[in-house]
Write an enzyme that holds these catalytic residues in place. Structure first.
Site, PDB file in Angstrom:
ATOM      1  N   HIS A   1      99.572  -6.035 -20.247  1.00 50.43           N
ATOM      2  CA  HIS A   1      99.219  -7.102 -19.300  1.00 50.43           C
ATOM      3  C   HIS A   1      97.689  -7.155 -19.264  1.00 50.43           C
ATOM      4  CE1 HIS A   1     103.042  -5.621 -17.484  1.00 50.43           C
ATOM      5  NE2 HIS A   1     103.241  -6.857 -17.089  1.00 50.43           N
TER       6      HIS A   1
ATOM      7  N   GLU B   1     115.481  -7.517 -21.423  1.00 44.20           N
ATOM      8  CA  GLU B   1     115.294  -6.110 -21.036  1.00 44.20           C
ATOM      9  C   GLU B   1     116.651  -5.499 -20.700  1.00 44.20           C
ATOM     10  OE1 GLU B   1     111.806  -4.943 -18.959  1.00 44.20           O
ATOM     11  OE2 GLU B   1     112.915  -3.691 -17.548  1.00 44.20           O
TER      12      GLU B   1
ATOM     13  N   ASP C   1     115.026  -1.350 -10.822  1.00 50.50           N
ATOM     14  CA  ASP C   1     114.529  -1.265 -12.196  1.00 50.50           C
ATOM     15  C   ASP C   1     113.887   0.096 -12.454  1.00 50.50           C
ATOM     16  OD1 ASP C   1     114.163  -2.360 -14.659  1.00 50.50           O
ATOM     17  OD2 ASP C   1     112.486  -3.658 -14.117  1.00 50.50           O
TER      18      ASP C   1
ATOM     19  N   ASP D   1      96.291  -4.574 -17.032  1.00 56.63           N
ATOM     20  CA  ASP D   1      96.397  -3.157 -17.439  1.00 56.63           C
ATOM     21  C   ASP D   1      95.105  -2.694 -18.100  1.00 56.63           C
ATOM     22  OD1 ASP D   1      99.104  -3.505 -16.869  1.00 56.63           O
ATOM     23  OD2 ASP D   1      99.698  -3.631 -18.979  1.00 56.63           O
TER      24      ASP D   1
END
Ligand code: XLS
Ligand code: NI
Ligand code: NI
Length: 445
Positions: A106, A273, A312, A109
């Protein structure tokens, strides 16, 4: 930048299934050919920047636990850019020693946020240049980049779906910048995960309007992709909820319907995912099969949930069976093109040592390698496909075909039923098929 963060001095090597070396691959043998293609080219494995390098183990109940001298809360540098560089040095040392082919990030990040959009953009650019140098030195490639449109408080009510056009505009600027950064780094895809694109309550939400806004946003992203010459795929990552109570990109089927409604189905595909599939009430393999049948399969975030935790948890994948069933669908569909398998996965909070990152990735890579071998063995044997084809045999007869080609009417079938014999029921043989899968998993070497 010569500091070494990890004690492992050399690259992780393949040693085979009988090795007891904890820091060696037992199944991931990157050059091994599987159906004429190397394992590395089949799997296109990627490590993610966020969980592994930005997260120090903090959770909503407690502080960071992990030994991460490069991470935001623990670096004593006091200078956010110096700290971001330290983190990047640690990340690329790790990627290189692990011998993984791709990485994902990202924008937030890799670089800190400044006091203004322009200052933040400048810091992102500097870090992107540095990442470009690391990529050139190491040969590592970028599977995808993505803009973080969920952490900053301004996105509390969404980015593209925000009731305030100022937030929409700010997010659009951020995506333009991040798409350009991804392009500059040779990214093979660009991902949009809409963690805040949903709602907490319908009492204050105009759902139809928000979907229109999201579609407009995505049309602009696609337009910008062509404008800057980005050749990768644009991918939406479905997730049913968390952090929002309801996320619009609920699952692959919901995304497909949305893309079709707004004429985006030829431009945008999905990043599936594994644990998001579970959270939406589906199996991983189901989401893959839906994506291929809709023609929107793109990439995979390989992780797993915990059967007793409904959020998650992003565990590293360890179930060879679950991954094998997914790989069967991936290989059946023709495999990855620009996509790959990204470990959007994190350690447990008590795995505090730096080398735990190696153990987690080695386990995940070996699991995916075994799943690939098992899936290829299953498909090559024809065991599943033969019995699947046999189930649909009736549709290949003249009568079956005439129904599908439109030569039949409901009234015609009505009168036919008056004299036709009762249809013969046949076994679905599910247990036998499950045993076939188990046998292939047992026998691979
Ligand atoms: C969160 C998502 C996120 C995306 C990238 O649940 O998995 O990590 O992959 O923003
Ligand atoms: Ni993800
Ligand atoms: Ni996730």
């Amino acid at each position: 930048m010569s500091t070494e963060f990890f004690s492992t001095t050399s690259k992780i090597q393949y040693e085979g299934p009988d090795s007891d070396n904890a820091l060696a691959f037992r199944w991931y043998d990157k050059d091994r050919l599987v159906d004429g293609k190397s394992m590395a080219d089949h799997l296109r494995l990627a490590a993610c920047y966020w969980h592994s390098f930005c997260w120090d183990g903090f959770d909503i109940f407690g502080d960071g636990t992990m030994d991460r001298p490069w991470a935001d809360g623990q670096s004593s540098l006091g200078d956010p850019m110096a700290q971001a560089k330290l983190k990047m040095a640690a990340a690329f040392e790790f990627f290189d020693k692990l011998g993984i082919a791709f990485w994902c990030f990202h924008d937030r990040d890799i670089a800190p946020e400044g006091d203004s959009f322009a200052e933040t953009a400048r810091m992102v650019d500097e870090m992107v240049d540095l990442a470009g140098q690391y990529q050139a030195d190491s040969g590592l490639k970028l599977l995808w980049g993505t803009a973080n449109l969920f952490s900053n408080a301004r996105f509390q009510a969404g980015a593209a779906t925000n009731p305030d056009p100022e937030v929409f505009a700010n997010a659009a600027g951020q995506v333009a910048h991040c798409l350009e950064a991804t392009n500059k780094l040779g990214g093979q895809n660009y991902v949009l995960w809409g963690g805040r694109e949903g709602y907490e309550t319908l009492l204050n939400t105009d759902l139809g309007r928000e979907l229109d806004q999201m579609a407009r946003f995505l049309h602009m992203v696609v337009e910008h992709k062509y404008k800057i010459g980005f050749e990768g795929l644009i991918l939406l990552e479905p997730k049913p909820f968390e952090p929002t109570k309801h996320q619009y990109d609920y699952d692959v089927a919901a995304v497909h319907a949305f893309l079709q409604k707004y004429g985006l189905q030829d431009e945008i595909a999905v990043n599936i995912e594994v644990n998001h599939a579970t959270l939406s009430g589906h199996d991983f393999a189901h989401e893959i099969a839906v994506a291929f049948s809709a023609g929107i399969f793109g990439s995979v975030d390989a992780n797993a949930g915990d059967p007793r935790l409904g959020w998650d948890v992003d565990r590293f994948p360890v179930s060879v069976e679950e991954m094998t069933l997914g790989m069967v669908e991936i290989l059946r569909g023709g495999g990855f093109t620009s996509g790959g398998l990204n470990f959007d996965a994190k350690l447990r909070r008590q795995s505090t040592e730096r080398d735990d990152l190696f153990h987690a990735h080695i386990g995940g890579m070996d699991t995916m390698a075994r799943a690939l071998l098992a899936a290829s063995s299953i498909l090559n044997s024809g065991d599943l496909d033969n019995s699947r084809d046999a189930r649909y045999l009736g549709w290949t007869t003249e009568f079956g075909r005439s129904i599908l080609t439109g030569d039949t009417t409901l009234a015609g079938l009505h009168s036919r039923s008056m004299t036709a014999a009762e249809p013969v029921r046949v076994s679905g043989h599910q247990e036998a098929l499950e045993n076939i899968v188990a046998r292939h998993i047992e026998r691979i070497r």
